[in-house]
Design a protein around this motif. Sequence first.
Motif, PDB file in Angstrom:
ATOM      1  N   ALA A 165      43.341  33.420  37.073  1.00  0.00           N
ATOM      2  CA  ALA A 165      44.321  34.479  37.363  1.00  0.00           C
ATOM      3  C   ALA A 165      45.077  34.135  38.641  1.00  0.00           C
ATOM      4  O   ALA A 165      46.257  34.423  38.768  1.00  0.00           O
ATOM      5  N   GLY A 216      47.299  44.724  41.718  1.00  0.00           N
ATOM      6  CA  GLY A 216      47.109  44.782  43.165  1.00  0.00           C
ATOM      7  C   GLY A 216      48.454  44.795  43.889  1.00  0.00           C
ATOM      8  O   GLY A 216      49.504  44.506  43.309  1.00  0.00           O
ATOM      9  N   GLU A 240      48.237  31.308  42.674  1.00  0.00           N
ATOM     10  CA  GLU A 240      48.537  30.626  43.929  1.00  0.00           C
ATOM     11  C   GLU A 240      47.779  29.292  44.024  1.00  0.00           C
ATOM     12  O   GLU A 240      48.244  28.358  44.679  1.00  0.00           O
ATOM     13  N   HIS A 252      35.975  40.766  49.228  1.00  0.00           N
ATOM     14  CA  HIS A 252      36.253  40.414  50.625  1.00  0.00           C
ATOM     15  C   HIS A 252      35.594  41.436  51.553  1.00  0.00           C
ATOM     16  O   HIS A 252      34.623  41.126  52.236  1.00  0.00           O
ATOM     17  N   THR A 253      36.083  42.688  51.525  1.00  0.00           N
ATOM     18  CA  THR A 253      35.560  43.712  52.442  1.00  0.00           C
ATOM     19  C   THR A 253      35.005  44.950  51.725  1.00  0.00           C
ATOM     20  O   THR A 253      34.235  45.699  52.321  1.00  0.00           O
ATOM     21  N   ASN A 254      35.399  45.156  50.483  1.00  0.00           N
ATOM     22  CA  ASN A 254      35.102  46.434  49.819  1.00  0.00           C
ATOM     23  C   ASN A 254      33.650  46.501  49.316  1.00  0.00           C
ATOM     24  O   ASN A 254      33.374  46.416  48.118  1.00  0.00           O
ATOM     25  N   ASP A 284      47.160  34.947  32.871  1.00  0.00           N
ATOM     26  CA  ASP A 284      48.425  35.562  33.238  1.00  0.00           C
ATOM     27  C   ASP A 284      49.016  35.842  31.873  1.00  0.00           C
ATOM     28  O   ASP A 284      48.906  34.980  30.977  1.00  0.00           O
ATOM     29  N   THR A 308      36.360  43.130  42.830  1.00  0.00           N
ATOM     30  CA  THR A 308      36.740  44.512  43.154  1.00  0.00           C
ATOM     31  C   THR A 308      38.233  44.775  42.945  1.00  0.00           C
ATOM     32  O   THR A 308      38.707  45.880  43.189  1.00  0.00           O
ATOM     33  N   GLY A 309      38.978  43.750  42.507  1.00  0.00           N
ATOM     34  CA  GLY A 309      40.418  43.910  42.312  1.00  0.00           C
ATOM     35  C   GLY A 309      40.775  44.369  40.908  1.00  0.00           C
ATOM     36  O   GLY A 309      39.896  44.692  40.089  1.00  0.00           O
ATOM     37  N   SER A 310      42.064  44.383  40.656  1.00  0.00           N
ATOM     38  CA  SER A 310      42.574  44.853  39.369  1.00  0.00           C
ATOM     39  C   SER A 310      42.115  43.939  38.210  1.00  0.00           C
ATOM     40  O   SER A 310      41.643  44.421  37.172  1.00  0.00           O
ATOM     41  N   ILE A 311      42.206  42.625  38.396  1.00  0.00           N
ATOM     42  CA  ILE A 311      41.730  41.696  37.351  1.00  0.00           C
ATOM     43  C   ILE A 311      40.207  41.783  37.243  1.00  0.00           C
ATOM     44  O   ILE A 311      39.641  41.736  36.146  1.00  0.00           O
TER      45      ILE A 311
HETATM   46  N1  NAP Z   1      46.601  42.343  38.424  1.00  0.00           N
HETATM   47  C1  NAP Z   1      47.146  41.729  37.397  1.00  0.00           C
HETATM   48  O1  NAP Z   1      47.481  42.355  36.375  1.00  0.00           O
HETATM   49  C2  NAP Z   1      47.358  40.250  37.450  1.00  0.00           C
HETATM   50  C3  NAP Z   1      47.973  39.604  36.357  1.00  0.00           C
HETATM   51  C4  NAP Z   1      48.106  38.222  36.377  1.00  0.00           C
HETATM   52  C5  NAP Z   1      47.681  37.482  37.472  1.00  0.00           C
HETATM   53  N2  NAP Z   1      47.128  38.137  38.533  1.00  0.00           N
HETATM   54  C6  NAP Z   1      46.691  37.340  39.686  1.00  0.00           C
HETATM   55  O2  NAP Z   1      45.307  37.581  39.879  1.00  0.00           O
HETATM   56  C7  NAP Z   1      44.976  37.518  41.261  1.00  0.00           C
HETATM   57  C8  NAP Z   1      44.299  38.825  41.644  1.00  0.00           C
HETATM   58  O3  NAP Z   1      45.220  39.881  41.476  1.00  0.00           O
HETATM   59  P1  NAP Z   1      44.769  41.416  41.558  1.00  0.00           P
HETATM   60  O4  NAP Z   1      45.956  42.206  41.157  1.00  0.00           O
HETATM   61  O5  NAP Z   1      43.485  41.586  40.831  1.00  0.00           O
HETATM   62  O6  NAP Z   1      44.522  41.543  43.130  1.00  0.00           O
HETATM   63  P2  NAP Z   1      43.763  42.741  43.934  1.00  0.00           P
HETATM   64  O7  NAP Z   1      43.635  43.943  43.078  1.00  0.00           O
HETATM   65  O8  NAP Z   1      44.446  42.851  45.244  1.00  0.00           O
HETATM   66  O9  NAP Z   1      42.272  42.135  44.141  1.00  0.00           O
HETATM   67  C9  NAP Z   1      42.074  41.021  44.958  1.00  0.00           C
HETATM   68  C10 NAP Z   1      40.608  40.615  44.983  1.00  0.00           C
HETATM   69  O10 NAP Z   1      40.482  39.486  45.892  1.00  0.00           O
HETATM   70  C11 NAP Z   1      39.573  39.847  46.965  1.00  0.00           C
HETATM   71  N3  NAP Z   1      40.099  39.248  48.202  1.00  0.00           N
HETATM   72  C12 NAP Z   1      41.193  39.653  48.917  1.00  0.00           C
HETATM   73  N4  NAP Z   1      41.367  38.855  49.991  1.00  0.00           N
HETATM   74  C13 NAP Z   1      40.354  37.957  49.971  1.00  0.00           C
HETATM   75  C14 NAP Z   1      39.966  36.889  50.843  1.00  0.00           C
HETATM   76  N5  NAP Z   1      40.665  36.575  51.950  1.00  0.00           N
HETATM   77  N6  NAP Z   1      38.859  36.165  50.520  1.00  0.00           N
HETATM   78  C15 NAP Z   1      38.144  36.467  49.412  1.00  0.00           C
HETATM   79  N7  NAP Z   1      38.453  37.468  48.550  1.00  0.00           N
HETATM   80  C16 NAP Z   1      39.555  38.193  48.831  1.00  0.00           C
HETATM   81  C17 NAP Z   1      39.584  41.359  47.012  1.00  0.00           C
HETATM   82  O11 NAP Z   1      38.403  41.861  47.644  1.00  0.00           O
HETATM   83  P3  NAP Z   1      38.455  43.304  48.432  1.00  0.00           P
HETATM   84  O12 NAP Z   1      38.608  44.336  47.338  1.00  0.00           O
HETATM   85  O13 NAP Z   1      37.136  43.388  49.114  1.00  0.00           O
HETATM   86  O14 NAP Z   1      39.625  43.228  49.344  1.00  0.00           O
HETATM   87  C18 NAP Z   1      39.664  41.698  45.516  1.00  0.00           C
HETATM   88  O15 NAP Z   1      38.408  41.562  44.917  1.00  0.00           O
HETATM   89  C19 NAP Z   1      46.304  37.262  41.997  1.00  0.00           C
HETATM   90  O16 NAP Z   1      46.443  35.896  42.240  1.00  0.00           O
HETATM   91  C20 NAP Z   1      47.360  37.728  41.002  1.00  0.00           C
HETATM   92  O17 NAP Z   1      48.590  37.022  41.163  1.00  0.00           O
HETATM   93  C21 NAP Z   1      46.952  39.479  38.532  1.00  0.00           C
END
Ligand code: NAP
Length: 383
Positions: A120, A201, A123, A36-38, A147, A10-13
């Motif tokens: 992705a 995110g 961490e 997680h919750t969405n 990344d 459900t996140g950006s990736i």
């Molecule tokens: N976005 C980018 O362009 C990008 C680029 C390179 C690397 N990354 C890396 O990719 C990862 C995700 O980034 P994002 O931007 O996609 O993040 P995001 O939009 O905040 O999405 C996070 C995802 O993780 C889930 N989540 C959150 N807390 C959780 C928990 N405690 N247990 C299980 N699932 C959980 C969320 O579910 P809910 O929606 O239900 O909360 C959501 O599906 C990060 O490590 C980031 O550093 C992202």
Amino acid sequence: MKNITVLGATGSIGDSTLSVVALHPDKFNIFALSAHTNWQKMQTLCEKFQPKFVVMTDESAAEALSKVVSNNTEVLHGAEALNTIAAHDKTDYVMAAIVGSAGMASSLAGAKAGKRIMLASKESLVLAGDLFMQTVRDNNAELIPVDSEHSAIFQCLQSGKSGLSKIQLTASGGPFLYTPQKKLCAVTPDEACAHPNWSMGQKISTDSATMMNKGLEVIEAHYLFGLPAEKIDVVVHPQSIVHSSVYYADGSTLSQLGNPDMRSVISYALSYPNRIASGVEPLDLTNNPPLEFYAPDLDKFACLRQAFDALKQGGNAMGTLNAANEVAVEHFLNNKISFLDITKVIQHTLDTVQHTDISSLEAIIANDTTARETARAIIKKYA
Ligand SMILES: NC(=O)c1ccc[n+]([C@@H]2O[C@H](COP(=O)([O-])OP(=O)(O)OC[C@H]3O[C@@H](n4cnc5c(N)ncnc54)[C@H](OP(=O)(O)O)[C@@H]3O)[C@@H](O)[C@H]2O)c1
């Protein structure tokens, strides 16, 4: 046909992954999804992709979802269930895109089961890099970076590391690149999350604003490419067109370029070693602003220096840095501390938590818990 499990769907990736997958129904099938919750967004994804399994780590979200999805989808809950879908016999590729340390165990479970891990969740490597890379090797898993910088370097290094002198990660510099340092004390979470080039995110957006994101990426690169800190360089490039570069002893530099859109990176991870359409517009070099490059300011963006220092220190320092950063960013996003407090909380935590060498998963988790408690106690003194 490859079965894909998307952790963090459900996140950006997650969004970008599902949009690339939707372009290739002949090549990829969505086998399992997690969030997680969405549950409301997950309900929409289930209607569209009909996964066999869904994991909601939050139990009440799982309960709500199970009332509205079709019988073809089994709804599981809890963190353990993430490991189950990542390691499932029918899963071919795992997109590991859960934000923060919450993604570590399931990325590892997928690696242990010998899957292609499209990583992705940087961490996971920051916390458990040695263990993670060893697990990948021991189980013949494939690790493909998701990344933009690491994908760029991975692509540039396809012919090997012979004659490699250094790699150079590009950094956009985030929303505060041109903000005077003295004004940073008053910036808001909304301003920190308004990234000029990438839509991401909240946590990674804040990390980009402090440049901790680049720091975590330096550590990620150390593990992915087996290079010491001295061979990893960072250059600020506000246009985010050159995604990273590789320098060779003969004076050559290879870079990978493209529009800033994670769908390119994700489609490469899905199709490697081939290439498929991603939906991203091709670059038009004649129609771009001039490309600029600057050395990073390590006083203004102290988080980047802290990450380099933690990498050089080794042992638990990187896990401590990561835990303190996650706690500090969460408090900043909830308006409990200021933007400049983030780096102070991290430094204070690094100075407080005892430095040790750690290798087992148990020790990594214990250190993560201690560092979080320490960071929270430090923040209480600030409030
Ligand atoms: N976005 C980018 O362009 C990008 C680029 C390179 C690397 N990354 C890396 O990719 C990862 C995700 O980034 P994002 O931007 O996609 O993040 P995001 O939009 O905040 O999405 C996070 C995802 O993780 C889930 N989540 C959150 N807390 C959780 C928990 N405690 N247990 C299980 N699932 C959980 C969320 O579910 P809910 O929606 O239900 O909360 C959501 O599906 C990060 O490590 C980031 O550093 C992202």
